[in-house]
Design a protein around this motif. Structure first.
Motif, mmCIF file in Angstrom:
data_model
loop_
_atom_site.group_PDB
_atom_site.id
_atom_site.type_symbol
_atom_site.label_atom_id
_atom_site.label_comp_id
_atom_site.label_asym_id
_atom_site.label_seq_id
_atom_site.Cartn_x
_atom_site.Cartn_y
_atom_site.Cartn_z
ATOM 1 N N TRP A 27 -1.772 -3.799 2.001
ATOM 2 C CA TRP A 27 -1.207 -4.609 1.118
ATOM 3 C C TRP A 27 -0.736 -3.638 -0.099
ATOM 4 O O TRP A 27 -1.541 -2.925 -0.479
ATOM 5 C CB TRP A 27 -1.842 -5.702 0.278
ATOM 6 C CG TRP A 27 -2.179 -6.890 1.515
ATOM 7 C CD1 TRP A 27 -3.570 -7.071 1.815
ATOM 8 C CD2 TRP A 27 -1.452 -7.809 2.095
ATOM 9 N NE1 TRP A 27 -3.771 -8.111 2.708
ATOM 10 C CE2 TRP A 27 -2.304 -8.620 3.001
ATOM 11 C CE3 TRP A 27 -0.157 -8.029 2.398
ATOM 12 C CZ2 TRP A 27 -2.006 -9.587 4.115
ATOM 13 C CZ3 TRP A 27 0.196 -9.011 3.281
ATOM 14 C CH2 TRP A 27 -0.586 -9.605 4.078
ATOM 15 N N ALA A 29 0.995 -3.513 -3.724
ATOM 16 C CA ALA A 29 1.026 -4.779 -5.117
ATOM 17 C C ALA A 29 2.065 -3.615 -5.895
ATOM 18 O O ALA A 29 3.149 -3.516 -5.635
ATOM 19 C CB ALA A 29 -0.102 -5.411 -5.580
ATOM 20 N N GLY A 30 1.516 -3.402 -7.254
ATOM 21 C CA GLY A 30 2.406 -2.519 -7.839
ATOM 22 C C GLY A 30 2.414 -0.803 -7.266
ATOM 23 O O GLY A 30 3.301 -0.417 -7.904
ATOM 24 N N GLY A 31 1.646 -0.583 -6.297
ATOM 25 C CA GLY A 31 1.280 0.609 -6.010
ATOM 26 C C GLY A 31 0.889 1.672 -6.819
ATOM 27 O O GLY A 31 0.965 2.864 -6.565
ATOM 28 N N THR A 32 0.485 1.221 -7.909
ATOM 29 C CA THR A 32 0.094 2.535 -9.110
ATOM 30 C C THR A 32 -1.176 3.122 -8.642
ATOM 31 O O THR A 32 -1.287 4.224 -9.010
ATOM 32 C CB THR A 32 -0.264 1.734 -10.513
ATOM 33 O OG1 THR A 32 -1.364 0.830 -10.505
ATOM 34 C CG2 THR A 32 1.114 1.134 -11.055
ATOM 35 N N TRP A 33 -2.146 2.599 -7.898
ATOM 36 C CA TRP A 33 -3.085 3.329 -7.303
ATOM 37 C C TRP A 33 -2.799 3.902 -6.072
ATOM 38 O O TRP A 33 -2.999 5.068 -5.521
ATOM 39 C CB TRP A 33 -4.466 2.458 -7.144
ATOM 40 C CG TRP A 33 -5.438 3.246 -6.540
ATOM 41 C CD1 TRP A 33 -6.312 4.406 -7.045
ATOM 42 C CD2 TRP A 33 -5.680 3.327 -5.069
ATOM 43 N NE1 TRP A 33 -7.156 5.033 -6.069
ATOM 44 C CE2 TRP A 33 -6.872 4.300 -4.798
ATOM 45 C CE3 TRP A 33 -5.532 2.320 -3.844
ATOM 46 C CZ2 TRP A 33 -7.283 4.268 -3.583
ATOM 47 C CZ3 TRP A 33 -6.042 2.703 -2.672
ATOM 48 C CH2 TRP A 33 -7.101 3.604 -2.696
ATOM 49 N N LEU A 34 -2.051 3.221 -5.157
ATOM 50 C CA LEU A 34 -1.823 3.533 -3.730
ATOM 51 C C LEU A 34 -0.906 4.745 -3.766
ATOM 52 O O LEU A 34 -1.215 5.443 -3.021
ATOM 53 C CB LEU A 34 -0.795 2.272 -3.024
ATOM 54 C CG LEU A 34 -1.802 1.281 -2.420
ATOM 55 C CD1 LEU A 34 -1.030 0.057 -1.925
ATOM 56 C CD2 LEU A 34 -2.534 1.888 -1.419
ATOM 57 N N THR A 107 -0.333 -4.695 -11.047
ATOM 58 C CA THR A 107 -0.867 -5.996 -11.133
ATOM 59 C C THR A 107 -2.313 -6.643 -11.493
ATOM 60 O O THR A 107 -3.037 -5.686 -11.162
ATOM 61 C CB THR A 107 -0.143 -6.748 -9.585
ATOM 62 O OG1 THR A 107 -1.342 -5.973 -8.681
ATOM 63 C CG2 THR A 107 1.068 -6.484 -9.276
ATOM 64 N N LEU A 164 -5.922 -11.679 -1.798
ATOM 65 C CA LEU A 164 -6.223 -12.174 -3.137
ATOM 66 C C LEU A 164 -5.049 -13.100 -3.696
ATOM 67 O O LEU A 164 -3.829 -12.387 -3.808
ATOM 68 C CB LEU A 164 -6.812 -11.180 -3.938
ATOM 69 C CG LEU A 164 -6.674 -11.736 -5.647
ATOM 70 C CD1 LEU A 164 -7.884 -12.977 -5.662
ATOM 71 C CD2 LEU A 164 -7.080 -10.854 -6.716
#
Ligand SMILES: Cc1cc2nc3c(=O)[nH]c(=O)nc-3n(C[C@H](O)[C@H](O)[C@H](O)COP(=O)(O)OP(=O)(O)OC[C@H]3O[C@@H](n4cnc5c(N)ncnc54)[C@H](O)[C@@H]3O)c2cc1C
Length: 275
Positions: A27, A29-34, A107, A164
């Motif tokens: 998934w 989300a904001g992608g800041t870690w991905l 997020t 989640l």
């Protein structure tokens, strides 16, 4: 950074469009870690941004925070006056080591799902006794208290493909008095300790300890404890291996600041309760 193992990006408008879940899916989300480090295990990102979940829904029952609510959206939320714990939202948003870009992309759900000890959205929603709604792949939705959602450093109860969906904060929890303490070894650095105490009309204390431990620890007291009772509870209820040792602070340092902040929180709530 470019994720050169990723070969597909999907934009479902409903999770049901992802009929089968397999290894390699993630998934987004904001992608800041991905997008902050290589993801060699991932070949397909499934963007949550088109699901159309409202960021924040306030009602007399409390506040529902969508997993896709941005940190910046939570920061801007204007709470009803009786939700006296609401200033914790901004305090916790400010505890995220983050640039402007991260604040506007990251997020709340992504922060919980990362399950880092220094996840300030975990601190916030655990302290306010939040309940996560999870959407498993092939089973009815289930509810898990935030404090049980995170099970360790970068570990949580999510099963493969499970989403989640949201976090519910009750109006009762939001109406509790609160005290907040936070520190980090460097200015704007990742949290070394983030503690929140809340107290209700009965004069009880719920102390939530995060960042200094590998996952949230909650200590409940039916009345405001003495300094000695509080210190003893920290020593007896937190085993040595739970103090989180990393570059953002040694275990000994984190244990020390946790005891120091706990006493400050106890004293602050005691003083405010007496006026
Ligand atoms: C410079 C920098 C500083 C950072 N500082 C901090 C910090 O101080 N504290 C901290 O905790 N983190 C920090 N992070 C990590 C990260 O940016 C935050 O945890 C952020 O809140 C993650 O949210 P996101 O929406 O960007 O998640 P993403 O990067 O999109 O996703 C993170 C993970 O969660 C999964 N996921 C996301 N949403 C859901 C969902 N609804 N259901 C199931 N799985 C989901 C993804 O598949 C992925 O595995 C930092 C990152 C950077 C680059």
């Amino acid at each position: 950074m470019n994720l050169n193992t990723v070969t597909a990006l999907r934009h479902p408008t409903s999770p049901a469009e992802i009929a089968e879940w397999r290894n390699g899916f993630a998934w987004l989300a904001g992608g800041t870690w991905l997008f902050s480090e290589p993801q060699p295990e991932t070949d397909t990102l499934i963007d949550l941004g088109h699901l159309g979940w409202p960021a924040l829904e306030a009602s007399p029952a409390g506040l529902d925070i969508s997993a896709t609510c941005r940190i910046a959206e939570l920061y801007r939320f204007e709470a009803p006056r009786e939700w006296v714990a609401a200033p914790l939202m901004r305090a916790c948003c400010n505890a995220l080591l983050a640039s402007f870009k991260i604040w506007n992309a990251a997020t709340v759900g992504g922060n919980l799902c990362m399950s880092l000890p220094a996840g300030p959205m975990i601190s916030l929603t655990a302290a306010l006794e939040g309940i996560c709604t999870l959407w498993p792949r092939n089973a009815p939705p289930r509810e898990v208290p935030v404090v049980d959602f995170v099970t360790g450093n970068h570990r949580n109860v999510l099963q493969p493909g499970e989403l989640l969906r949201s976090i519910h904060l009750s109006a009762t929890a939001l109406a509790r008095r609160s005290a907040f303490r936070h520190c980090s070894l460097t200015k704007l650095g990742r949290s070394a300790a983030l503690l929140i105490g809340t107290s209700g009309a009965a004069g009880d204390l719920l102390l939530t300890i995060t960042a200094s431990t590998d996952r949230p620890v909650q200590l409940r007291f039916p009345h405001l404890p003495s300094a000695t009772e509080l210190g003893d509870a920290i020593e007896t209820q937190i085993p040595p291996e739970r103090w989180f040792d990393d570059v953002h602070g040694s275990a000994a340092y984190k244990r020390h600041v946790t005891r120091y902040f706990s006493e400050q929180i106890r004293a602050e709530l005691a003083e405010r309760g007496s006026v």
